[in-house]
Scaffold this active site. Structure first.
Site, PDB file in Angstrom:
ATOM      1  N   HIS A 171      -1.511   3.353  -8.552  1.00 10.56           N
ATOM      2  CA  HIS A 171      -2.107   4.195  -9.593  1.00 10.56           C
ATOM      3  C   HIS A 171      -1.159   4.308 -10.783  1.00 10.56           C
ATOM      4  O   HIS A 171       0.068   4.212 -10.636  1.00 10.56           O
ATOM      5  CB  HIS A 171      -2.361   5.605  -9.062  1.00 10.56           C
ATOM      6  CG  HIS A 171      -3.435   5.709  -8.027  1.00 10.56           C
ATOM      7  ND1 HIS A 171      -4.254   4.660  -7.682  1.00 10.56           N
ATOM      8  CD2 HIS A 171      -3.846   6.772  -7.267  1.00 10.56           C
ATOM      9  CE1 HIS A 171      -5.117   5.063  -6.748  1.00 10.56           C
ATOM     10  NE2 HIS A 171      -4.876   6.337  -6.483  1.00 10.56           N
TER      11      HIS A 171
ATOM     12  N   SER B 163     -12.469   1.975  16.641  1.00  7.91           N
ATOM     13  CA  SER B 163     -11.154   1.329  16.631  1.00  7.91           C
ATOM     14  C   SER B 163     -10.407   1.435  17.959  1.00  7.91           C
ATOM     15  O   SER B 163      -9.409   0.728  18.158  1.00  7.91           O
ATOM     16  CB  SER B 163     -10.286   1.939  15.524  1.00  7.91           C
ATOM     17  OG  SER B 163     -10.101   3.325  15.733  1.00  7.91           O
TER      18      SER B 163
ATOM     19  N   SER C 207      -7.523   0.969  -4.245  1.00  4.44           N
ATOM     20  CA  SER C 207      -6.911   1.377  -2.977  1.00  4.44           C
ATOM     21  C   SER C 207      -7.126   2.851  -2.683  1.00  4.44           C
ATOM     22  O   SER C 207      -7.094   3.266  -1.519  1.00  4.44           O
ATOM     23  CB  SER C 207      -5.410   1.081  -2.997  1.00  4.44           C
ATOM     24  OG  SER C 207      -4.771   1.735  -4.091  1.00  4.44           O
TER      25      SER C 207
ATOM     26  N   CYS D 167      -2.863  11.754  -3.783  1.00  3.75           N
ATOM     27  CA  CYS D 167      -1.981  10.692  -4.275  1.00  3.75           C
ATOM     28  C   CYS D 167      -1.594  10.872  -5.741  1.00  3.75           C
ATOM     29  O   CYS D 167      -0.418  10.719  -6.110  1.00  3.75           O
ATOM     30  CB  CYS D 167      -2.627   9.333  -4.058  1.00  3.75           C
ATOM     31  SG  CYS D 167      -4.339   9.220  -4.672  1.00  3.75           S
TER      32      CYS D 167
ATOM     33  N   VAL E 172      -4.335   3.583   5.428  1.00  2.00           N
ATOM     34  CA  VAL E 172      -3.139   4.422   5.443  1.00  2.00           C
ATOM     35  C   VAL E 172      -2.486   4.412   6.816  1.00  2.00           C
ATOM     36  O   VAL E 172      -1.259   4.419   6.937  1.00  2.00           O
ATOM     37  CB  VAL E 172      -3.468   5.862   4.989  1.00  2.00           C
ATOM     38  CG1 VAL E 172      -2.241   6.756   5.079  1.00  2.00           C
ATOM     39  CG2 VAL E 172      -3.999   5.861   3.564  1.00  2.00           C
TER      40      VAL E 172
ATOM     41  N   ARG F 213      -5.018  21.466   2.402  1.00  2.00           N
ATOM     42  CA  ARG F 213      -4.078  21.477   1.280  1.00  2.00           C
ATOM     43  C   ARG F 213      -3.974  22.830   0.583  1.00  2.00           C
ATOM     44  O   ARG F 213      -2.890  23.227   0.174  1.00  2.00           O
ATOM     45  CB  ARG F 213      -4.460  20.399   0.260  1.00  2.00           C
ATOM     46  CG  ARG F 213      -4.143  18.990   0.727  1.00  2.00           C
ATOM     47  CD  ARG F 213      -4.670  17.958  -0.247  1.00  2.00           C
ATOM     48  NE  ARG F 213      -4.407  16.599   0.230  1.00  2.00           N
ATOM     49  CZ  ARG F 213      -5.054  15.526  -0.204  1.00  2.00           C
ATOM     50  NH1 ARG F 213      -6.005  15.650  -1.126  1.00  2.00           N
ATOM     51  NH2 ARG F 213      -4.768  14.337   0.278  1.00  2.00           N
TER      52      ARG F 213
ATOM     53  N   GLN G   1      -6.706   4.987 -11.647  1.00  2.00           N
ATOM     54  CA  GLN G   1      -6.546   4.897 -10.205  1.00  2.00           C
ATOM     55  C   GLN G   1      -7.126   3.611  -9.624  1.00  2.00           C
ATOM     56  O   GLN G   1      -8.267   3.240  -9.898  1.00  2.00           O
ATOM     57  CB  GLN G   1      -7.159   6.130  -9.535  1.00  2.00           C
ATOM     58  CG  GLN G   1      -6.451   7.402  -9.966  1.00  2.00           C
ATOM     59  CD  GLN G   1      -7.011   8.661  -9.342  1.00  2.00           C
ATOM     60  OE1 GLN G   1      -7.119   9.688 -10.008  1.00  2.00           O
ATOM     61  NE2 GLN G   1      -7.365   8.623  -8.066  1.00  2.00           N
TER      62      GLN G   1
END
Length: 337
Positions: A242, A38, A159, A129, A12, A99, A156
């Protein structure tokens, strides 16, 4: 405009870079943050190399940042939210961390964009998603007649489990073709040549967390605390994008013609619905595209106030990075004093 991406090396995070460029988002300065693994990697954005910095508890790292797009997991978002927002940055978080917090708006711009301006903690949550893809289509129906019930079955793609999920599906397929036993690490079972009716962990009511996200998030986004939502979420052997089969019951009967017209006019929604010509949305066709696609619109034969339709949308774009960027775009376009 000073922009930060937290979790820049993930699937993402990389999509954030592409979407910001595709949307011509006004980025004067870009900061990339990531884990120890990273940190130090470099990525090119608009012809300039950017190095991923180690995300740390350093109060001035986000000084002057306008928007920080976070997609590094719920634990990271919870740990660093105060650091990210300390100097006034708006953190648009792609994880499940905030959320359902009452003081954090959960936003899909086509549905409840104005909620983005009620941010007492400086945090806006990006929905799950599957929820995003569904509510873009529910909104125009709800505007015609309030929706009482929603039943949805999701299909789904790999990914949804990140880059490692996509990699495992590709690897399993190649192993099966070569006559080898497929490697099973990311998913509970072999995904290639299979479907798995299980996404995330099971809860006490035998629904999975993914299914309960659709229940709870849809109500919050649509400001409909009494809306009934029942979901079954299934992982399918598709790389990206999806799909969802949706059944809705409205307070008043609606004609297919008026719903089709509402779909056609709705922002972020594209109608592909011509059964005679075998035209309907499919994940293979919508992968990499911005809108949510809707088709197979018809009356529900089991309910006089019911409709059913089929959706497909790119999980990494509209289901994640694009929706987050669109939240920022909405705030810029509707800036309040």
């Amino acid at each position: 405009m000073k922009v930060a991406i937290v979790g820049a090396s993930g699937a993402v995070g990389q999509e954030f870079l592409r979407v910001l460029d595709e949307q011509d988002f006004p980025v004067d300065e870009l900061l990339l943050f990531g884990s120890e693994r990273s940190a130090g990697r470099t990525y090119t954005f608009r012809g300039k190399e950017h190095t991923v910095q180690l995300l740390r508890d350093e109060p001035d790292d986000f000084k002057g940042v306008d928007f920080a797009f976070a997609s590094a997991g719920a634990s990271v978002s919870k740990k660093y939210a105060d650091v990210i927002t300390r100097h006034g940055a708006v953190m648009i978080d792609n994880s499940s961390a905030f959320r359902m917090d009452p003081d954090v708006p959960l936003v899909v711009p086509e549905v409840n964009g104005d909620d983005a301006f009620n941010t007492p903690r400086g945090v806006i949550a990006n929905p799950n998603c599957t929820t995003i893809i569904m509510v873009v289509a529910l909104k125009p129906i709800h505007d015609l007649s309030p929706i009482r019930r929603v039943h949805v079955a999701s299909y789904q793609a790999a990914s949804g489990a990140g880059q490692s999920g996509m990699d495992e599906l590709v690897k399993q397929t190649a192993e099966i073709v070569d006559g080898k036993k497929p490697t099973v690490e990311k998913f509970a079972y072999q995904l290639a040549y299979n479907v798995i009716p299980h996404i995330d962990v099971f809860t006490d009511n035998d629904y999975t967390k993914e299914e309960m996200k659709m229940f709870n998030e849809t109500r919050k986004i649509m400001h409909a605390p009494d809306l009934s939502v029942s979901a079954t979420c299934v992982r399918v052997p598709v790389i990206r994008a999806h799909s969802e089969a949706v059944w809705v019951e409205t307070e008043q009967p609606l004609s297919i013609a008026e719903v089709r017209e509402a779909f056609t006019k709705a922002p972020g929604l594209v109608v592909v619905d011509n059964p005679a010509a075998k035209e309907y949305p499919m994940p293979l066709d919508v992968a990499g595209k911005d809108p949510v696609f809707v088709g197979r619109l018809r009356q529900d034969l089991a309910d006089p106030c019911g409709l059913t339709f089929w959706l497909a949308g790119d999980q990494i774009k509209k289901g994640a990075a694009l929706n987050a960027v669109q939240i920022a775009q909405y705030m810029i376009a509707h800036k309040r004093s």
